[in-house]
Design a protein around this motif. Structure first.
Motif, PDB file in Angstrom:
ATOM      1  N   ALA A   1       0.834  -1.201   0.000  1.00 40.78           N
ATOM      2  CA  ALA A   1       0.000   0.000   0.000  1.00 40.78           C
ATOM      3  C   ALA A   1       0.872   1.255   0.000  1.00 40.78           C
ATOM      4  N   LEU A   2       1.985   1.220   0.707  1.00 41.99           N
ATOM      5  CA  LEU A   2       2.911   2.344   0.709  1.00 41.99           C
ATOM      6  C   LEU A   2       3.451   2.571  -0.700  1.00 41.99           C
ATOM      7  N   ASN A   3       3.761   1.487  -1.387  1.00 38.39           N
ATOM      8  CA  ASN A   3       4.261   1.574  -2.757  1.00 38.39           C
ATOM      9  C   ASN A   3       3.202   2.134  -3.702  1.00 38.39           C
ATOM     10  N   ALA A   4       1.952   1.776  -3.437  1.00 42.16           N
ATOM     11  CA  ALA A   4       0.862   2.235  -4.290  1.00 42.16           C
ATOM     12  C   ALA A   4       0.469   3.682  -3.998  1.00 42.16           C
ATOM     13  N   GLY A   5       1.059   4.270  -2.968  1.00 37.39           N
ATOM     14  CA  GLY A   5       0.743   5.643  -2.627  1.00 37.39           C
ATOM     15  C   GLY A   5      -0.488   5.793  -1.767  1.00 37.39           C
ATOM     16  N   SER A   6      -0.924   4.691  -1.136  1.00 39.39           N
ATOM     17  CA  SER A   6      -2.136   4.735  -0.319  1.00 39.39           C
ATOM     18  C   SER A   6      -1.869   5.150   1.117  1.00 39.39           C
ATOM     19  N   ILE A   7      -0.647   4.943   1.616  1.00 40.33           N
ATOM     20  CA  ILE A   7      -0.272   5.367   2.970  1.00 40.33           C
ATOM     21  C   ILE A   7       1.087   6.048   2.918  1.00 40.33           C
ATOM     22  N   ASP A   8       1.371   6.814   3.972  1.00 39.52           N
ATOM     23  CA  ASP A   8       2.642   7.543   4.053  1.00 39.52           C
ATOM     24  C   ASP A   8       3.594   6.949   5.082  1.00 39.52           C
ATOM     25  N   PHE A   9       3.050   6.292   6.106  1.00 38.84           N
ATOM     26  CA  PHE A   9       3.847   5.913   7.267  1.00 38.84           C
ATOM     27  C   PHE A   9       3.272   4.634   7.866  1.00 38.84           C
ATOM     28  N   GLY A  10       4.172   3.745   8.359  1.00 38.15           N
ATOM     29  CA  GLY A  10       3.689   2.518   8.980  1.00 38.15           C
ATOM     30  C   GLY A  10       4.784   1.870   9.809  1.00 38.15           C
ATOM     31  N   TYR A  11       4.465   0.710  10.309  1.00 37.27           N
ATOM     32  CA  TYR A  11       5.388  -0.017  11.200  1.00 37.27           C
ATOM     33  C   TYR A  11       5.295  -1.503  10.887  1.00 37.27           C
ATOM     34  N   THR A  12       6.457  -2.162  10.761  1.00 31.97           N
ATOM     35  CA  THR A  12       6.473  -3.605  10.509  1.00 31.97           C
ATOM     36  C   THR A  12       7.649  -4.236  11.262  1.00 31.97           C
ATOM     37  N   GLY A  13       7.706  -5.556  11.211  1.00 24.83           N
ATOM     38  CA  GLY A  13       8.864  -6.273  11.702  1.00 24.83           C
ATOM     39  C   GLY A  13      10.031  -6.111  10.748  1.00 24.83           C
ATOM     40  N   GLU A  14      11.122  -6.824  11.023  1.00 24.81           N
ATOM     41  CA  GLU A  14      12.375  -6.585  10.311  1.00 24.81           C
ATOM     42  C   GLU A  14      12.415  -7.124   8.876  1.00 24.81           C
ATOM     43  N   SER A  15      11.651  -8.159   8.572  1.00 27.13           N
ATOM     44  CA  SER A  15      11.752  -8.768   7.243  1.00 27.13           C
ATOM     45  C   SER A  15      10.927  -8.090   6.160  1.00 27.13           C
ATOM     46  N   PRO A  16       9.695  -7.642   6.408  1.00 28.06           N
ATOM     47  CA  PRO A  16       8.898  -7.051   5.331  1.00 28.06           C
ATOM     48  C   PRO A  16       9.573  -5.931   4.558  1.00 28.06           C
ATOM     49  N   PRO A  17      10.290  -4.991   5.220  1.00 30.36           N
ATOM     50  CA  PRO A  17      10.905  -3.939   4.411  1.00 30.36           C
ATOM     51  C   PRO A  17      12.003  -4.444   3.484  1.00 30.36           C
ATOM     52  N   ILE A  18      12.640  -5.552   3.849  1.00 36.21           N
ATOM     53  CA  ILE A  18      13.671  -6.108   2.974  1.00 36.21           C
ATOM     54  C   ILE A  18      13.049  -6.646   1.694  1.00 36.21           C
ATOM     55  N   PHE A  19      11.947  -7.385   1.826  1.00 37.08           N
ATOM     56  CA  PHE A  19      11.246  -7.876   0.643  1.00 37.08           C
ATOM     57  C   PHE A  19      10.726  -6.700  -0.184  1.00 37.08           C
ATOM     58  N   ALA A  20      10.264  -5.660   0.505  1.00 42.19           N
ATOM     59  CA  ALA A  20       9.768  -4.482  -0.202  1.00 42.19           C
ATOM     60  C   ALA A  20      10.885  -3.805  -0.981  1.00 42.19           C
ATOM     61  N   GLN A  21      12.064  -3.679  -0.365  1.00 46.28           N
ATOM     62  CA  GLN A  21      13.203  -3.071  -1.052  1.00 46.28           C
ATOM     63  C   GLN A  21      13.626  -3.906  -2.252  1.00 46.28           C
ATOM     64  N   ALA A  22      13.573  -5.230  -2.086  1.00 39.79           N
ATOM     65  CA  ALA A  22      13.933  -6.104  -3.206  1.00 39.79           C
ATOM     66  C   ALA A  22      12.970  -5.909  -4.369  1.00 39.79           C
ATOM     67  N   GLY A  23      11.741  -5.510  -4.052  1.00 39.69           N
ATOM     68  CA  GLY A  23      10.740  -5.261  -5.092  1.00 39.69           C
ATOM     69  C   GLY A  23      10.769  -3.836  -5.611  1.00 39.69           C
ATOM     70  N   GLY A  24      11.716  -3.039  -5.122  1.00 31.73           N
ATOM     71  CA  GLY A  24      11.872  -1.684  -5.623  1.00 31.73           C
ATOM     72  C   GLY A  24      10.978  -0.646  -4.972  1.00 31.73           C
ATOM     73  N   ILE A  25      10.371  -0.957  -3.843  1.00 32.46           N
ATOM     74  CA  ILE A  25       9.502   0.000  -3.166  1.00 32.46           C
ATOM     75  C   ILE A  25      10.362   1.097  -2.528  1.00 32.46           C
ATOM     76  N   PRO A  26      10.109   2.360  -2.839  1.00 35.65           N
ATOM     77  CA  PRO A  26      10.937   3.470  -2.325  1.00 35.65           C
ATOM     78  C   PRO A  26      10.551   3.858  -0.901  1.00 35.65           C
ATOM     79  N   LEU A  27      11.079   3.131   0.059  1.00 36.45           N
ATOM     80  CA  LEU A  27      10.779   3.407   1.459  1.00 36.45           C
ATOM     81  C   LEU A  27      12.019   3.898   2.188  1.00 36.45           C
TER      82      LEU A  27
END
Length: 333
Positions: A115-141
């Motif tokens: 959702a952050l990648n789609a521009g639906s949210i600006d800010f959030g909180y996750t555990g340690e692994s989700p942002p790594i998968f997101a970065q691998a997918g090119g999500i600009p976080l």
């Protein structure tokens, strides 16, 4: 408490950080950590929440454009952001500016970051692994802060009457976990330590609610899960822990923001982090109250939630080299 930095010192530290990453040849995605560190230091430099003598001060209002909408993604099980929403701390902070806050609920970290990648949210909180998968997918976080979750707050469990006695005996068994979650990484590291190949188990990638149904229905042999779902499974089913994250995974949580939001609204982000810190401090000192707050939303008894609350730590901290290095290790794995 954030440390105050002069602007010149901040720029020097940010440059040194980037140079160090370059020299060490750390993977490209780690530059996002440098951006996150730089942002956190920048916020620290202008934050009125700490003085040089360590005395807490009241934050003064920051200029925020009228009509600004701050979009937050949260999970019910993410204590601080859920409490932030329930206590309406952000709404209070932005009331005088005419800005608004919207909240979007997600079952886990990966769909939140989509959702952050789609521009639906600006800010959030996750555990340690989700942002790594997101970065691998090119999500600009951007990583803007972290909290020191306890390794006791996630584990691999089996039914109380299961013949499985240790992680090595998961070979050939069906194990449930949320794909791309912190529990996903815990499972990988636990198997590695036990000398079992990931390919030797039968992965069952399920969100927490579906995983619990499969676990209770004996459709899976084990479940890698985090609190408060872990505490609930222990209380309701007598689930037995094979291994928690001690010496396997740090189980930290990260506050993340869309890079476009960071670039365009740093003043808004500072206010958000100030309020997150306020609620985090409250949660740390009031586990019973937190449990009572979360109980109706999660459908878990307050005494069970209090057990989960006491197994974790709270804070809102700027990124450090040690934290960045560990996140890189998780990415490499």
């Amino acid at each position: 408490m954030f440390t105050k930095f002069s602007s010149s010192r901040f720029l020097g530290m940010a440059f040194a950080c980037l140079q160090r990453f370059k020299q060490q040849r750390i993977h490209t995605f780690s530059l996002l950590f440098a951006l996150g560190l730089s942002l956190t230091l920048a916020i620290s430099a202008c934050s009125p929440s700490a003085s040089n003598n360590g005395t807490t001060q009241t934050a003064s209002p920051n200029p925020v454009a009228s009509g600004t909408t701050i979009r937050i993604g949260y999970q019910k099980a993410s204590t601080v952001l859920y409490a932030l929403k329930a206590r309406r701390e952000l709404e209070k902070a932005f009331a005088t500016s005419g800005s608004s806050v919207t909240w979007s609920e997600f079952p886990a970290g990966p769909p939140m970051l989509e959702a952050l990648n789609a521009g639906s949210i600006d800010f959030g909180y996750t555990g340690e692994s989700p942002p790594i998968f997101a970065q691998a997918g090119g999500i600009p976080l951007v990583y803007v802060a972290y909290d020191p979750w306890s390794p006791k707050a996630e584990a691999i469990v089996v039914p109380k009457d299961s013949p499985i006695k240790n992680v090595a005996e998961l070979k050939g068994k069906k194990v449930a976990f949320a794909k791309g979650s912190n529990a996903n990484y815990l499972l990988v590291k636990a198997l590695e330590k036990a000398g079992v190949q990931y390919s030797d188990i039968q992965p069952a990638t399920l969100p927490p609610a579906d995983a619990r149904a499969a676990f209770e229905g004996k459709k899976v042999d084990a479940w890698a899960i985090w609190d408060p779902y872990l505490a609930a499974a222990e209380a309701a089913t007598g689930a037995r822990i094979l291994a928690d994250a001690t010496e396997l995974a740090p189980n930290r949580g990260y506050y993340l923001a869309a890079k476009s939001f960071v670039d365009a609204k740093p003043d808004v982000l500072k206010i958000v982090l100030d309020r997150v810190k306020k609620v985090s401090d409250w949660a740390k000192n009031n586990p019973s109250e937190v449990a009572k707050l979360l109980s109706p939303a999660l459908g878990i008894d307050a005494p069970v939630l209090e057990i989960a609350e006491k197994r974790r730590e709270y804070d809102v901290l700027p990124l450090t080299d040690e934290v960045i290095t560990k996140q890189q290790e998780i990415a490499d794995t």
